[in-house]
Enzyme design. Structure first.
Site, PDB file in Angstrom:
ATOM      1  N   PHE A 153       0.870  -1.172   0.000  1.00  0.00           N
ATOM      2  CA  PHE A 153       0.000   0.000   0.000  1.00  0.00           C
ATOM      3  C   PHE A 153       0.909   1.224   0.000  1.00  0.00           C
ATOM      4  CE2 PHE A 153      -2.829   3.142   2.077  1.00  0.00           C
ATOM      5  CZ  PHE A 153      -3.901   3.058   1.213  1.00  0.00           C
ATOM      6  N   ASP A 222       2.732  -5.213   8.304  1.00  0.00           N
ATOM      7  CA  ASP A 222       1.512  -4.415   8.206  1.00  0.00           C
ATOM      8  C   ASP A 222       0.337  -5.391   8.171  1.00  0.00           C
ATOM      9  OD1 ASP A 222      -0.747  -3.033   7.274  1.00  0.00           O
ATOM     10  OD2 ASP A 222       0.453  -1.607   6.135  1.00  0.00           O
ATOM     11  N   TYR A 247     -10.278  -0.189  11.669  1.00  0.00           N
ATOM     12  CA  TYR A 247     -11.579   0.155  11.094  1.00  0.00           C
ATOM     13  C   TYR A 247     -12.010  -0.809   9.999  1.00  0.00           C
ATOM     14  CZ  TYR A 247      -8.250   2.771   8.141  1.00  0.00           C
ATOM     15  OH  TYR A 247      -7.172   3.140   7.361  1.00  0.00           O
ATOM     16  N   LYS A 248     -11.200  -1.798   9.694  1.00  0.00           N
ATOM     17  CA  LYS A 248     -11.585  -2.787   8.683  1.00  0.00           C
ATOM     18  C   LYS A 248     -12.241  -3.988   9.367  1.00  0.00           C
ATOM     19  CE  LYS A 248      -8.178  -1.489   5.145  1.00  0.00           C
ATOM     20  NZ  LYS A 248      -7.508  -0.322   5.751  1.00  0.00           N
ATOM     21  N   ARG A 396     -12.991  -5.132  -5.873  1.00  0.00           N
ATOM     22  CA  ARG A 396     -12.629  -5.773  -4.610  1.00  0.00           C
ATOM     23  C   ARG A 396     -13.886  -6.111  -3.807  1.00  0.00           C
ATOM     24  NH1 ARG A 396      -8.273  -2.915  -0.993  1.00  0.00           N
ATOM     25  NH2 ARG A 396     -10.090  -1.605  -0.580  1.00  0.00           N
TER      26      ARG A 396
END
Length: 435
Positions: A153, A222, A247-248, A396
């Site tokens: 990312f 990560d 938050y995922k 996705r």
């Protein structure tokens, strides 16, 4: 780029072969699902206004998890009573001061860590900076480089390059599968994504960590796309440092604070590049000379974000009685079933999976490559199937086993087939948001 295409509202003229069979299988799988009841712990759409009239299918938990039902009441109490009535007393009486470590200990078992090794606060980017610079400072003399996952990312690369400039090292991008062969005695550490944000590929955390240690380098992971979705095993695999957002798959809410993992045996050596007053050994002494706190508290920086931190703490209650192993079992079953449904519903050659079919190499999302992915996702969302896309051509779909059903997976694939089947050719769209 072609013009935005017209999408017919209905399905094609004939029901795809196997549609009823797949729907029946989904119903049977949901009936046998041991995690089915956990879905009721979340606020999910009942009957939104979209073309099909059915409840929305939410497959974007890999960007923002759904709202747990416990959160609203907890936040209301924090605002009205703890802040509104107790005010400053809540730092001690309501446990605000110890929340970063307390919430960290709630996350720890979900990533395979013992208590006292996870602290919550700041953003993922800030924690990445702390981990990389702190890791370089612990590395052996003579190290000249930082390895960075070449498919990472973007933020991870930005942070690594900034850290390298500050510490006088070079950054060398390496494909994750090549790290074991590329690491040398000059490598200080490697920063690697556990799950690739774009493709959903699961990288080999045990193998890469072992290879780094064999060369004398540290492993920084990560976990943004794996924490809460699959077993990580940080302690078991002797990971040095790790960071992740909440938050995922941890459903902490938009902008929820991130976490930092620091292996217990390294904590005494960890020198944070952001030595804030909150990580001082005696914060209220207001000593101009910095002395780091003992243990994981030295990973703190400034005053904790109490509202979002306590919302996250409430959100983590959805994990009561749920094992990560059970979540992983359902995740693989969901993504297997979705891929099978795509094979049934989606016309041949209209989309292909860039997510590995091999369980050993798959996270908890499925990414499909197709032409005009931006417009296709816009139309899916209009019809009540919410995922996202990444430029130029990747759809996705994130599967959060705590609330995603097999019926959700079947419907998403069926609607995708309708959309792609109606369009012989489409253009490209605009980018989505989030990691």
């Amino acid at each position: 780029m072609s013009e935005t295409p017209e999408f017919p509202a209905g399905a094609g003229p004939h029901e795809p072969p196997g549609s009823r069979e797949m729907a029946a299988r989904a119903a049977a799988l949901d009936a046998a699902d041991p995690l089915a009841a956990v879905r009721d712990r979340f606020v999910l759409d009942a009957a939104p206004d979209h073309a099909s009239g059915d409840a929305a299918v939410y497959l974007d938990g890999n960007s923002l998890g759904a709202l747990p039902r416990t959160v609203a009441g907890r936040v209301a109490d924090v605002i009205a009573r703890e802040w509104g009535e107790l005010r400053i007393r809540s730092w001690t009486e309501s446990g605000w001061w110890t929340a970063p470590e307390r919430v960290g200990d709630k996350i720890a078992p979900l990533i395979g860590a013992a208590p006292g090794q996870v602290v919550v606060g700041d953003s993922t980017s800030v924690n990445l900076f702390k981990a990389v610079v702190g890791g370089v400072r612990m590395a052996g003399k003579g190290c000249t480089e930082i390895l960075v996952d070449a498919t990472t990312f973007p933020t991870d690369g930005y942070i690594a390059r900034s850290a390298a400039r500050m510490t006088g090292l070079a950054v060398r991008p390496v494909e994750p599968a090549r790290i074991a062969d590329e690491v040398t005695e000059r490598t200080a550490l490697a920063l690697v994504n556990h799950v690739d944000y774009r493709t959903g590929r699961l990288n080999d955390l045990p193998g890469i960590t072992h290879a780094l240690h064999s060369a004398g380098a540290l492993a920084v992971w990560d976990l943004c796309h794996s924490a809460g979705a699959l077993p990580v095993g940080l302690d078991a695999h002797h990971v040095d440092l790790a960071v992740g957002c909440t938050y995922k798959y941890l459903n902490g809410g938009p902008g929820a604070p991130a976490f930092l993992y620091l292996r217990e045996s390294l904590q005494e050596r960890f020198e944070s590049p952001l030595p804030g007053w909150n990580s001082h050994a005696d914060p209220f002494a207001m000593d101009p000379a910095y002395a780091p706190a003992e243990g994981i508290a030295r990973g703190r920086v400034g005053t904790p974000d109490i509202l979002s931190l306590l919302a996250l703490e409430a959100a983590l209650e959805v994990w009561d009685g749920v094992s990560v192993d059970a979540v992983r079992t359902k995740s693989l079953a969901l993504t297997d079933f979705f891929l099978e449904c795509v094979g049934v519903h989606v016309p041949p050659d209209r989309a292909r999976s860039v997510t590995p079919y091999d369980h050993r190499q798959r996270g908890s999302q499925v990414s499909l490559e197709c032409r005009g992915a931006g417009e296709v996702m816009d139309e899916l969302i209009r019809r009540g199937v919410v995922g996202d896309f990444r430029r130029p051509d990747v759809l996705r779909f994130g599967f959060t086993p705590l609330y995603t059903s097999f019926a959700d997976a079947e419907r998403a694939a069926r609607v995708l087939g309708e959309v792609l089947g109606a369009l012989p050719e489409v253009g490209t769209g605009a980018a989505g948001t989030g990691g």
